[in-house]
Design a protein around this motif. Structure first.
Motif, PDB file in Angstrom:
ATOM      1  N   PRO A 155       0.961  -1.219  -0.015  1.00 35.58           N
ATOM      2  CA  PRO A 155       0.123   0.002   0.137  1.00 35.58           C
ATOM      3  C   PRO A 155       0.969   1.128   0.211  1.00 35.58           C
ATOM      4  CG  PRO A 155       0.094  -0.721   2.229  1.00 35.58           C
ATOM      5  CD  PRO A 155       0.722  -1.889   1.244  1.00 35.58           C
ATOM      6  N   ASP A 156       0.336   2.356  -0.595  1.00 40.99           N
ATOM      7  CA  ASP A 156       0.955   3.604  -0.490  1.00 40.99           C
ATOM      8  C   ASP A 156       1.038   4.085   0.960  1.00 40.99           C
ATOM      9  OD1 ASP A 156       1.406   3.937  -3.149  1.00 40.99           O
ATOM     10  OD2 ASP A 156      -0.595   5.244  -3.572  1.00 40.99           O
ATOM     11  N   GLY A 157       1.983   4.938   1.299  1.00 46.30           N
ATOM     12  CA  GLY A 157       2.312   5.272   2.588  1.00 46.30           C
ATOM     13  C   GLY A 157       2.673   4.287   3.443  1.00 46.30           C
ATOM     14  N   LEU A 158       3.049   3.131   3.371  1.00 54.26           N
ATOM     15  CA  LEU A 158       3.711   2.230   3.968  1.00 54.26           C
ATOM     16  C   LEU A 158       4.945   2.377   4.477  1.00 54.26           C
ATOM     17  CD1 LEU A 158       3.043  -0.367   5.683  1.00 54.26           C
ATOM     18  CD2 LEU A 158       4.020  -1.807   3.658  1.00 54.26           C
ATOM     19  N   THR A 159       5.477   2.563   5.695  1.00 51.58           N
ATOM     20  CA  THR A 159       6.870   2.687   6.082  1.00 51.58           C
ATOM     21  C   THR A 159       7.073   1.809   7.032  1.00 51.58           C
ATOM     22  OG1 THR A 159       6.653   4.966   5.448  1.00 51.58           O
ATOM     23  CG2 THR A 159       8.655   4.345   6.736  1.00 51.58           C
ATOM     24  N   VAL A 160       8.113   0.718   6.759  1.00 54.16           N
ATOM     25  CA  VAL A 160       8.326  -0.349   7.791  1.00 54.16           C
ATOM     26  C   VAL A 160       9.676  -0.670   7.621  1.00 54.16           C
ATOM     27  CG1 VAL A 160       5.904  -1.236   8.029  1.00 54.16           C
ATOM     28  CG2 VAL A 160       7.574  -2.286   6.281  1.00 54.16           C
ATOM     29  N   GLY A 161      10.514  -1.123   8.707  1.00 52.15           N
ATOM     30  CA  GLY A 161      11.610  -1.836   8.452  1.00 52.15           C
ATOM     31  C   GLY A 161      11.501  -3.318   8.050  1.00 52.15           C
ATOM     32  N   LEU A 162      12.441  -3.666   7.268  1.00 51.44           N
ATOM     33  CA  LEU A 162      12.624  -5.086   6.794  1.00 51.44           C
ATOM     34  C   LEU A 162      13.840  -5.737   7.102  1.00 51.44           C
ATOM     35  CD1 LEU A 162      10.931  -4.506   3.384  1.00 51.44           C
ATOM     36  CD2 LEU A 162       9.651  -5.318   5.700  1.00 51.44           C
ATOM     37  N   GLU A 163      13.888  -7.127   7.483  1.00 51.83           N
ATOM     38  CA  GLU A 163      15.264  -7.567   7.359  1.00 51.83           C
ATOM     39  C   GLU A 163      15.026  -8.889   6.460  1.00 51.83           C
ATOM     40  OE1 GLU A 163      16.847 -10.741  10.742  1.00 51.83           O
ATOM     41  OE2 GLU A 163      16.343  -9.014  11.360  1.00 51.83           O
ATOM     42  N   LEU A 164      15.882  -9.090   5.540  1.00 49.08           N
ATOM     43  CA  LEU A 164      15.531  -9.921   4.446  1.00 49.08           C
ATOM     44  C   LEU A 164      16.137 -11.446   5.290  1.00 49.08           C
ATOM     45  CD1 LEU A 164      15.328 -11.010   1.715  1.00 49.08           C
ATOM     46  CD2 LEU A 164      17.828 -10.708   1.243  1.00 49.08           C
ATOM     47  N   ALA A 165      15.204 -12.398   5.340  1.00 53.59           N
ATOM     48  CA  ALA A 165      15.019 -13.667   6.033  1.00 53.59           C
ATOM     49  C   ALA A 165      15.667 -14.636   5.129  1.00 53.59           C
ATOM     50  CB  ALA A 165      14.049 -14.156   6.785  1.00 53.59           C
ATOM     51  N   THR A 166      15.304 -14.735   3.856  1.00 53.09           N
ATOM     52  CA  THR A 166      15.522 -15.743   2.947  1.00 53.09           C
ATOM     53  C   THR A 166      15.434 -15.108   1.503  1.00 53.09           C
ATOM     54  OG1 THR A 166      13.472 -17.137   2.917  1.00 53.09           O
ATOM     55  CG2 THR A 166      15.286 -17.854   4.427  1.00 53.09           C
ATOM     56  N   GLU A 167      16.155 -15.758   0.644  1.00 54.24           N
ATOM     57  CA  GLU A 167      16.027 -15.419  -0.704  1.00 54.24           C
ATOM     58  C   GLU A 167      15.977 -16.814  -1.506  1.00 54.24           C
ATOM     59  OE1 GLU A 167      19.108 -13.303  -2.740  1.00 54.24           O
ATOM     60  OE2 GLU A 167      19.593 -12.873  -0.817  1.00 54.24           O
ATOM     61  N   ARG A 168      15.157 -16.754  -2.598  1.00 54.76           N
ATOM     62  CA  ARG A 168      15.692 -17.995  -3.440  1.00 54.76           C
ATOM     63  C   ARG A 168      15.218 -17.535  -4.876  1.00 54.76           C
ATOM     64  NH1 ARG A 168      13.339 -24.072  -3.271  1.00 54.76           N
ATOM     65  NH2 ARG A 168      13.957 -24.872  -5.219  1.00 54.76           N
ATOM     66  N   ARG A 169      16.009 -17.863  -5.975  1.00 60.54           N
ATOM     67  CA  ARG A 169      15.838 -17.780  -7.438  1.00 60.54           C
ATOM     68  C   ARG A 169      15.655 -19.063  -7.860  1.00 60.54           C
ATOM     69  NH1 ARG A 169      20.820 -14.666  -9.737  1.00 60.54           N
ATOM     70  NH2 ARG A 169      21.569 -17.009  -9.759  1.00 60.54           N
ATOM     71  N   PHE A 170      14.566 -18.860  -8.778  1.00 62.50           N
ATOM     72  CA  PHE A 170      14.099 -20.136  -9.914  1.00 62.50           C
ATOM     73  C   PHE A 170      14.691 -19.924 -11.100  1.00 62.50           C
ATOM     74  CE2 PHE A 170      11.628 -19.437  -6.059  1.00 62.50           C
ATOM     75  CZ  PHE A 170      11.155 -20.838  -5.426  1.00 62.50           C
ATOM     76  N   PRO A 171      14.733 -21.091 -11.882  1.00 62.16           N
ATOM     77  CA  PRO A 171      15.257 -21.230 -13.162  1.00 62.16           C
ATOM     78  C   PRO A 171      14.334 -20.277 -14.145  1.00 62.16           C
ATOM     79  CG  PRO A 171      15.257 -23.396 -12.350  1.00 62.16           C
ATOM     80  CD  PRO A 171      14.699 -22.607 -11.095  1.00 62.16           C
ATOM     81  N   THR A 172      13.105 -20.345 -13.762  1.00 64.71           N
ATOM     82  CA  THR A 172      12.163 -19.516 -14.741  1.00 64.71           C
ATOM     83  C   THR A 172      12.353 -17.916 -14.507  1.00 64.71           C
ATOM     84  OG1 THR A 172      10.378 -19.773 -13.118  1.00 64.71           O
ATOM     85  CG2 THR A 172      10.600 -21.378 -15.043  1.00 64.71           C
TER      86      THR A 172
END
Length: 183
Positions: A155-172
């Motif tokens: 949403p517009d107006g959202l301000t939050v701090g984020l911590e990247l927990a995991t990430e994954r790339r897929f072949p597609t």
């Protein structure tokens, strides 16, 4: 206390549906779908707005021969659902209740009383929960497409701090980003 998880499949430019309301470009392949199944397995309750519920109700009677789809249908059917809608006349799926108003206090109470994770789906309802500070985790699946406009994932107006927990790339070309919200 249960975590509230917002999940969405979005275009690279941040939309869950394009300007025409289409999201056919967001269909996950088998590998992405299997990964989603593993993420959804611990969900005890799904929270939906009326439109998202209408889309997801497909899984109540889905009889897709693909194993990954059958598995998702079983996961979805095993969970409780709460639908927030002022206009929906009735619900059509098992383990589902209809609420006329989304109330942050009620969702906070549900989080306190639940042992299993809670998922909130749909940009509108998810946006309300994000803006109310109820969401603990965000799972974004970015599709390898730019659609140029439509329904925003966040949403517009959202301000939050984020911590990247995991990430994954897929072949597609899909990418999964899992963030925990920080104070």
């Amino acid at each position: 206390m249960a975590h509230l998880v917002y999940s969405a499949i979005a275009s690279l430019d941040g939309y869950i549906a394009d300007a025409d309301g289409s999201f056919d470009w967001a269909a996950p392949d088998v590998e992405v779908h299997a990964y989603v199944n593993e993420l959804e397995r611990p969900i005890g309750t799904y929270l939906y707005g009326g439109r998202m519920y209408a889309t997801m109700a497909y899984w109540e009677t889905a009889d897709d021969p693909a194993p990954v789809s059958r598995e998702y249908a079983e996961i979805w059917r095993a969970a409780d659902k709460i639908v927030y809608s002022r206009s929906l006349p009735a619900i059509s799926t098992a383990r589902t209740r209809l609420e006329r108003e989304f109330t942050p206090d009620d969702v906070a109470e549900l989080k306190q009383s639940s042992n299993a994770a809670i998922s909130i789906g749909g940009a509108n309802l998810g946006g309300q929960a994000l803006l109310a500070g109820l969401v603990d985790e965000i799972h974004l699946f970015l599709a390898p497409v730019v659609v140029g406009g439509g329904t925003r994932a966040l949403p517009d107006g959202l301000t939050v701090g984020l911590e990247l927990a995991t990430e994954r790339r897929f072949p597609t070309g899909f990418v999964h980003l899992h963030y925990k919200l920080t104070p």
